[in-house]
Design a protein around this motif. Structure first.
Motif, PDB file in Angstrom:
ATOM      1  N   ILE A 168      27.565  48.021  40.302  1.00 58.10           N
ATOM      2  CA  ILE A 168      27.166  48.790  41.735  1.00 58.10           C
ATOM      3  C   ILE A 168      25.963  47.850  42.524  1.00 58.10           C
ATOM      4  O   ILE A 168      25.958  46.779  43.270  1.00 58.10           O
ATOM      5  N   PHE A 169      25.268  46.994  41.039  1.00 55.63           N
ATOM      6  CA  PHE A 169      24.198  45.954  41.480  1.00 55.63           C
ATOM      7  C   PHE A 169      25.034  44.573  41.509  1.00 55.63           C
ATOM      8  O   PHE A 169      24.251  43.441  41.963  1.00 55.63           O
ATOM      9  N   ARG A 170      25.406  43.863  40.006  1.00 54.29           N
ATOM     10  CA  ARG A 170      26.009  42.855  40.240  1.00 54.29           C
ATOM     11  C   ARG A 170      28.170  42.955  40.460  1.00 54.29           C
ATOM     12  O   ARG A 170      28.176  41.985  39.672  1.00 54.29           O
ATOM     13  N   GLY A 171      28.275  43.455  40.565  1.00 56.47           N
ATOM     14  CA  GLY A 171      29.685  43.244  40.896  1.00 56.47           C
ATOM     15  C   GLY A 171      29.894  42.534  41.356  1.00 56.47           C
ATOM     16  O   GLY A 171      29.275  42.049  42.255  1.00 56.47           O
ATOM     17  N   ARG A 172      31.352  41.757  41.495  1.00 54.53           N
ATOM     18  CA  ARG A 172      32.567  40.763  42.172  1.00 54.53           C
ATOM     19  C   ARG A 172      31.701  41.693  43.550  1.00 54.53           C
ATOM     20  O   ARG A 172      32.326  42.500  43.982  1.00 54.53           O
ATOM     21  N   LYS A 173      31.888  40.954  44.751  1.00 54.35           N
ATOM     22  CA  LYS A 173      31.603  41.043  45.945  1.00 54.35           C
ATOM     23  C   LYS A 173      33.102  40.889  46.640  1.00 54.35           C
ATOM     24  O   LYS A 173      33.588  40.026  46.591  1.00 54.35           O
ATOM     25  N   MET A 174      32.752  42.407  47.394  1.00 59.32           N
ATOM     26  CA  MET A 174      33.562  42.038  48.122  1.00 59.32           C
ATOM     27  C   MET A 174      33.648  40.727  49.406  1.00 59.32           C
ATOM     28  O   MET A 174      33.136  40.948  50.307  1.00 59.32           O
ATOM     29  N   THR A 175      35.057  39.989  49.447  1.00 57.01           N
ATOM     30  CA  THR A 175      34.446  39.712  50.967  1.00 57.01           C
ATOM     31  C   THR A 175      35.504  39.540  51.674  1.00 57.01           C
ATOM     32  O   THR A 175      35.740  39.208  52.896  1.00 57.01           O
ATOM     33  N   PHE A 217      27.604  45.457  25.571  1.00 54.22           N
ATOM     34  CA  PHE A 217      28.254  45.684  26.865  1.00 54.22           C
ATOM     35  C   PHE A 217      27.625  44.189  28.205  1.00 54.22           C
ATOM     36  O   PHE A 217      28.885  43.887  28.729  1.00 54.22           O
ATOM     37  N   VAL A 218      26.882  43.588  27.687  1.00 53.41           N
ATOM     38  CA  VAL A 218      26.123  42.971  28.550  1.00 53.41           C
ATOM     39  C   VAL A 218      27.075  42.176  28.688  1.00 53.41           C
ATOM     40  O   VAL A 218      27.422  41.454  29.448  1.00 53.41           O
ATOM     41  N   ILE A 219      27.355  41.097  27.156  1.00 48.60           N
ATOM     42  CA  ILE A 219      28.502  39.616  27.469  1.00 48.60           C
ATOM     43  C   ILE A 219      29.504  39.845  27.190  1.00 48.60           C
ATOM     44  O   ILE A 219      30.275  39.462  28.252  1.00 48.60           O
ATOM     45  N   ILE A 220      30.192  41.818  27.395  1.00 52.75           N
ATOM     46  CA  ILE A 220      31.551  41.563  27.197  1.00 52.75           C
ATOM     47  C   ILE A 220      31.768  41.356  28.616  1.00 52.75           C
ATOM     48  O   ILE A 220      32.846  40.750  29.433  1.00 52.75           O
ATOM     49  N   LYS A 272      33.610  38.541  33.799  1.00 46.00           N
ATOM     50  CA  LYS A 272      33.076  38.149  34.653  1.00 46.00           C
ATOM     51  C   LYS A 272      33.848  36.579  35.089  1.00 46.00           C
ATOM     52  O   LYS A 272      34.074  36.066  35.878  1.00 46.00           O
ATOM     53  N   SER A 273      33.555  35.503  33.914  1.00 45.97           N
ATOM     54  CA  SER A 273      33.247  34.521  33.751  1.00 45.97           C
ATOM     55  C   SER A 273      34.836  34.515  33.897  1.00 45.97           C
ATOM     56  O   SER A 273      35.656  33.763  34.548  1.00 45.97           O
ATOM     57  N   SER A 274      35.699  34.991  32.827  1.00 44.98           N
ATOM     58  CA  SER A 274      37.406  35.090  32.811  1.00 44.98           C
ATOM     59  C   SER A 274      37.577  35.228  34.397  1.00 44.98           C
ATOM     60  O   SER A 274      38.536  34.511  34.845  1.00 44.98           O
ATOM     61  N   SER A 298      37.195  44.275  35.471  1.00 44.43           N
ATOM     62  CA  SER A 298      38.325  44.258  35.505  1.00 44.43           C
ATOM     63  C   SER A 298      38.689  44.252  34.405  1.00 44.43           C
ATOM     64  O   SER A 298      39.401  44.936  33.551  1.00 44.43           O
ATOM     65  N   THR A 299      38.402  43.242  33.373  1.00 48.30           N
ATOM     66  CA  THR A 299      38.284  42.943  32.141  1.00 48.30           C
ATOM     67  C   THR A 299      37.364  44.203  30.631  1.00 48.30           C
ATOM     68  O   THR A 299      38.197  45.246  30.326  1.00 48.30           O
ATOM     69  N   LEU A 300      36.537  44.508  31.664  1.00 50.56           N
ATOM     70  CA  LEU A 300      36.442  45.984  30.991  1.00 50.56           C
ATOM     71  C   LEU A 300      37.098  47.043  31.429  1.00 50.56           C
ATOM     72  O   LEU A 300      37.314  47.839  30.132  1.00 50.56           O
ATOM     73  N   GLY A 301      37.636  46.953  32.587  1.00 46.85           N
ATOM     74  CA  GLY A 301      38.229  48.000  33.076  1.00 46.85           C
ATOM     75  C   GLY A 301      39.646  48.423  32.218  1.00 46.85           C
ATOM     76  O   GLY A 301      39.971  48.878  31.542  1.00 46.85           O
ATOM     77  N   TYR A 302      40.369  47.370  31.432  1.00 48.94           N
ATOM     78  CA  TYR A 302      41.653  47.158  31.031  1.00 48.94           C
ATOM     79  C   TYR A 302      41.344  47.541  29.358  1.00 48.94           C
ATOM     80  O   TYR A 302      41.720  48.582  28.561  1.00 48.94           O
ATOM     81  N   ILE A 303      39.798  46.566  29.087  1.00 48.52           N
ATOM     82  CA  ILE A 303      40.042  47.344  27.051  1.00 48.52           C
ATOM     83  C   ILE A 303      40.211  48.947  27.726  1.00 48.52           C
ATOM     84  O   ILE A 303      40.037  49.621  26.816  1.00 48.52           O
TER      85      ILE A 303
END
Ligand code: HEM
Ligand SMILES: [Cu+2]
Ligand SMILES: [Cu+2]
Lengths: 351, 612
Positions: free
Chosen positions: B544-551, A14-17, A22-24, B470-475
């Motif tokens: 919650i802790f690591r997501g991209r921050k809202m700017t 999960f972390v890797i995905i 995130k990098s994308s 969002s990548t995880l979201g699309y999956i």
């Protein structure tokens, strides 16, 4: 321990995905957010179209797969009506299904934001459209209700006077079937007289009609082809349900209340064996109401046969009385010392 | 009218009186930090914090409920295989790695109860009514923040009882989520009808209290606490939907409650409301004159509205999200409201369509057929309006938009099968078969949860100041929608073939055993779908802790008020005055400066007409 390692591995994946994702997103900032957004848009919109097409293909495949696994032709008149009404409803809903899903995914693809499409068309309401798409479903529903109610009243109509009466009573976890015997009348029963050793249905021996009643505890019911039957349905303990998939019927068996089902079987078990090409074919009674841990095994069967076969079978059946002679009370013809209260089961019949 | 001098006091424990007055200058933003941890995070009266409590509790329940379904799907798919892992997790309930029938039914019951009530009612309404109602109507908090807090804590207490019931010796309730008596009333009828059932009833009674406290609050907030200019017809459809959800709950949960009270009496105090003429456990019981069917009337009087309690929030959120991401107003705003009214009203008069084959009078049945099929009309209206909202839009595919479109697709699929079931003449064969399972899982289970997911992806930034990945979201989206159809589509066929629901094993049935291979396939897909939900859960907590921050304050370019608050809104929502509203929430059109939307706070331009 192994479980914990698996958990860690899954977490790692999960972390890797997540990091790839995130990098994308970071890359998108370098490459220009706008460009990446449009690219994502195009991908997702195309995936929707692929999803739709594969979905249609899947539905077709699914149809193919289930062919031959479904129920054979309905084994009674109302069942045939049932099947044709089912097909009409399927046609109506099927058209709506394909039309709306196609429009949904087509719009989803066509109106995606892209280099060419940068703005939307401000269109907020149209009363005439609302009227159209309120009226059309309303008409469709009216037609379906009309067909439905006609069939419903037919299938719930009181049984004809010449119908044979068979009682079927559920208990955890099997079916008890009672035939009225020679006098053609079911005797009174009382749940307080039930005794699993020698009176499974609580027959009141002071009622002479009970003397010739026949009870099958194997859950096998014999019916005569083309002869209307009225099932008196009851339960000894919790709610069960007499499910007759081959006749497209079912009815709950509720303790304290008697319900009925009437139908006319039109195909004998033997005929059905040839029709389906399945030498093991049998009409089954499936309990359709959760009744406890043995619910899934509450199976009964129906043998539909010709009058001669039925008579021959019937002649061989001992009366319940003869097999389970009660020691205390003997059936008394005519007058009764113990007053048999009219049973709620008799009072609450719906038809 | 508009909130003038309504103070949101009652929060003296946590936050010194936040005035809801437009012109009050006493916003104690600086006192924000002084709150003790306990009052800020645990016994919080801030609707935003309560909404987080609801969603996190809901997610935990969702994992448990879904895990249970994986267990019983293993049994259904592979009845002859033993799964040692189940024995490890469930102990003697799965001796030798195989579920006992009794525990299979307990798992099914818990799965239904948890998902219907704890996840899709409390987890869904609790989260979004709390988060969105004050923020979208421009209020500083709920009408009664204290009651709001109680609503969560009653839910929590209810959860504790339900959780405890999982560990009692005779196992949790096992009579199905509908818990029909006599099965649920008599301890002799099944193991699960013992202590597990008592705990179930206590838990559900507490749940009703929670839901009423919440519902009353939502209704009074919407009716009384709208900011200046926020007329009812300028409210976003989410608020409308949440309002009707609360109305449904407030009017129908009490009936369920009374049904439960009678059941508790029958179980413990020798009454005979639902019991009559029963011989069980080797003896005849003394109960006479009750009606088992009475319970079903009381249950479904809530039960049917309940399915719309689950559906409406999703409808509201999908409407909002479809409109925002099509950059187009929702089509037929008023038609959408009227259809909500229609659905809400009709939801109260169709309950007996769950009871066509109970032996109920056929005439009564026919009345319910008519009323039931009426409900298809407002449902259809909603679908057509959603479709037209997409038409000539400028559609952006963020994850929430995907889920919103999935929501519409599933709602269509599941709604159409309702037309079969609503017609008693067809239901007489389909009732209590897998067809019903397919129907309500698609329309309520999956579609409802798609609405919830759409909402989560959309409002997560408002809740936590960060984005979900969002990548995880699309999956998550594509696997879930494909999986959902693969799981539930074949079940229609099984149901048409008459295969009853709630069967532990079909191998002894001549008519159904041919479905064993497809059951295996379904089970495999459901494990994959479950795994992907874990991926979502991971995404949720990690972000919650690591997501991209809202700017920026308004990342989706939406018009409604919640996006005018700070990235991390204070308790009281707006630092300064509550914004005033000048227009309806769907002005997705050229703003004259190259933008494509006009927030509700922007005054009408000269010559511009108010939306009618
Ligand atoms: C077009 C609209 C709909 C119609 C006509 C309809 C009709 C029905 C009917 C007649 C049944 C009873 C089937 C049976 O037990 O034999 C049923 C079951 C059910 N429906 Fe619907 N339905 C509709 C939409 C919905 C929606 C929108 C939801 C949820 C949000 C829903 C959730 C359920 C559930 C949960 C059950 C099964 C309850 C159970 O027995 O465990 N339905 N529906
Ligand atoms: Cu059963
Ligand atoms: Cu319903």
């Amino acid at each position: 321990m192994a479980g914990f390692i698996i958990f860690l591995l899954v977490l790692l994946v999960f972390v890797i995905i997540y990091q790839i994702g995130k990098s994308s997103e970071l890359a998108s900032i370098i490459r220009g957010e706008e460009y990446v957004k449009l690219k994502t848009n195009r991908t997702i919109a195309s995936l929707f179209v692929v999803f739709f097409i594969l979905g249609i293909y899947g539905i077709w495949k699914c149809n193919e797969y289930f062919k031959g696994m479904m129920l054979p032709v309905a084994a009674c008149k109302t069942g045939e009506r049932y099947d044709s009404m089912f097909m009409v409803t399927l046609a109506v809903t099927g058209v709506v299904f394909f039309a709306t899903q196609a429009v949904l995914f087509w719009f989803a693809f066509k109106y995606q934001s892209s280099e060419k499409r940068k703005s939307s068309y401000f269109f907020s309401h149209s009363n005439s459209l609302e009227v159209i798409w309120t009226t059309i479903p309303a008409i469709a529903m009216t037609i379906l209700v009309a067909i439905g109610l006609r069939n419903w009243f037919e299938v719930t109509a009181p049984a004809p006077a010449n119908a044979m009466v068979v009682e079927i009573v559920g208990k955890q976890f099997n079916w008890l079937v009672r035939y009225p015997g020679k006098d053609n009348e079911l005797g009174v029963r009382d749940f307080r007289k039930i005794n699993d050793a020698n009176n499974v249905l609580g027959l009141d021996w002071s009622d002479p009609h009970n003397a010739d009643d026949i009870i099958s505890a194997t859950g096998e019911m014999h019916l005569v082809v083309n002869r209307p039957v009225k099932l008196l349905i009851g339960s000894r303990d919790v709610i069960h349900d007499v499910g007759l998939p081959h006749f497209r019927l079912k009815m709950d068996a509720v303790p304290g209340i008697s319900s009925t089902l009437s139908f006319t079987p039109t195909i004998t078990t033997a005929e059905m064996k040839t029709k389906t090409g399945n030498p093991d074919f049998v009409y089954e009674i499936a309990c359709d109401q959760l009744c406890g841990s043995g619910h899934y095994s509450m199976r009964g069967t129906i043998i539909v046969e010709t009058q001669e076969e039925y008579d021959a079978w019937m002649a061989k059946q001992p009366t319940y009385y003869s097999n389970n002679k009660p020691t205390e009370v003997k059936p008394v013809a005519g007058n009764t010392t113990e007053k048999a209260e009219p049973k709620a089961t008799e009072k609450a019949m719906i038809n | 009218m508009n909130n003038a001098a309504i103070t949101l006091d009652g929060s003296h424990l946590s936050h010194p009186a936040i005035s809801n007055d437009h012109h009050a200058e006493e916003h104690h933003a600086h006192e924000h930090h002084e709150q003790h941890f306990v009052w800020k995070y645990i016994f919080s009266q801030d609707h935003k914090m309560i909404s987080k409590q609801f969603i996190i509790t809901g997610i935990i329940w969702a994992i448990i409920g879904a895990l249970f379904s994986v267990f019983f799907r293993l049994q259904l798919g592979f009845p002859d295989t033993s799964f040692p892992i189940m024995e490890k997790m469930l102990g003697e309930w799965a001796k030798g790695g195989k579920l006992t029938p009794e525990f299979y039914y307990a798992l099914v019951t818990m799965h239904g109860t948890i998902l219907v009530f704890f996840v899709l009612t409390a987890g869904l309404s609790g989260t979004f009514a709390n988060l969105l109602i004050p923020l979208q109507i421009g209020a500083r908090d709920m009408a009664s923040p204290f009651m709001n807090m109680l609503s969560y804590w009653f839910f929590f207490l209810s959860s504790v009882f339900m959780l405890v019931s999982l560990f009692v010796e005779t196992g949790p309730a096992s009579g199905g989520w509908t818990t029909y008596p006599p099965l649920s009333a008599l301890k002799e009828a099944s193991k699960g009808a013992g202590l597990g059932m008592d705990l179930w009833l206590i838990s559900m009674a507490l749940f009703v209290v929670s839901s009423l406290l919440g519902g009353l609050n939502y209704i009074s907030t919407v009716l009384n606490m709208r900011t200046k200019g926020m007329t009812m017809t300028r409210m976003p459809l989410t608020v409308w939907a949440l309002l009707f959800t609360a109305v449904l709950g407030v009017l129908s949960f009490p009936v369920l409650f009374s049904g439960f009270v009678l059941l508790i009496f029958d179980r413990n105090f020798g009454t005979s409301f639902y019991l009559s003429e029963i011989f069980i456990g080797g003896k005849a019981l003394s109960h006479i004159g009750g009606s088992a069917i009475l319970y079903q009337h009381l249950f479904w009087f809530l039960g049917h509205p309940e399915v719309y309690i689950i559906m409406l929030p999703g409808m509201g959120m999908a409407s909002e999200i479809l409109s925002i991401n099509s950059r187009k107003p929702i089509f037929g705003y008023f038609a959408m409201i009227i259809s909500l009214v229609g659905i809400t009203f009709l939801a109260f008069v169709v309950w007996a369509h769950h009871m066509f084959v109970t032996g109920m009078s056929p005439f009564l049945g026919s009345v319910f057929v008519l009323l039931t099929l009426c409900i298809a009309v407002p449902s259809a209206v909603k679908v057509f309006n959603w479709l037209t909202t997409l038409w000539r839009g400028n559609i952006r595919y963020n994850v929430q938009m995907c889920f919103a479109i999935g929501f519409v697709s599933l709602f269509i699929s599941g709604g159409l099968t309702g037309i079969f079931l609503g017609n008693s003449a067809l239901d007489i064969h389909l009732h209590d078969t897998y067809f019903v399972i397919a129907h309500f899982h698609i329309v309520m289970g999956v579609s409802g949860i798609f609405g919830m997911f759409a909402g989560i992806y959309h409002w997560f930034p408002k809740m936590f100041g960060r984005f979900l990945n969002s990548t995880l979201g699309y999956i998550h989206f594509f696997v879930t929608i494909i999986g959902a159809y693969l799981i539930f589509w074949p079940m229609h066929y099984e149901g048409i073939a008459g295969m009853p629901r709630r069967y532990y094993d079909i191998s002894s049935w001549q008519s159904f055993k041919q479905f064993q291979p497809i059951n295996g396939f379904i089970s495999i897909v459901s494990i994959i779908v479950f795994a992907v939900q874990l991926l979502f859960v991971f995404n949720f907590f990690f972000s919650i802790f690591r997501g991209r921050k809202m700017t920026t304050k308004n990342p989706w370019g939406a018009t409604s008020l919640e996006w005018t608050t700070d990235i991390h809104p204070i308790h009281g929502n707006w630092e300064g005055d509550i914004p005033e509203v000048h227009r309806w929430p769907y002005d997705y059109k050229d703003d004259g400066n190259g933008g494509d939307f006009i927030p509700q706070t922007v005054p009408l331009r000269p010559g511009e007409e108010n939306h009618k």
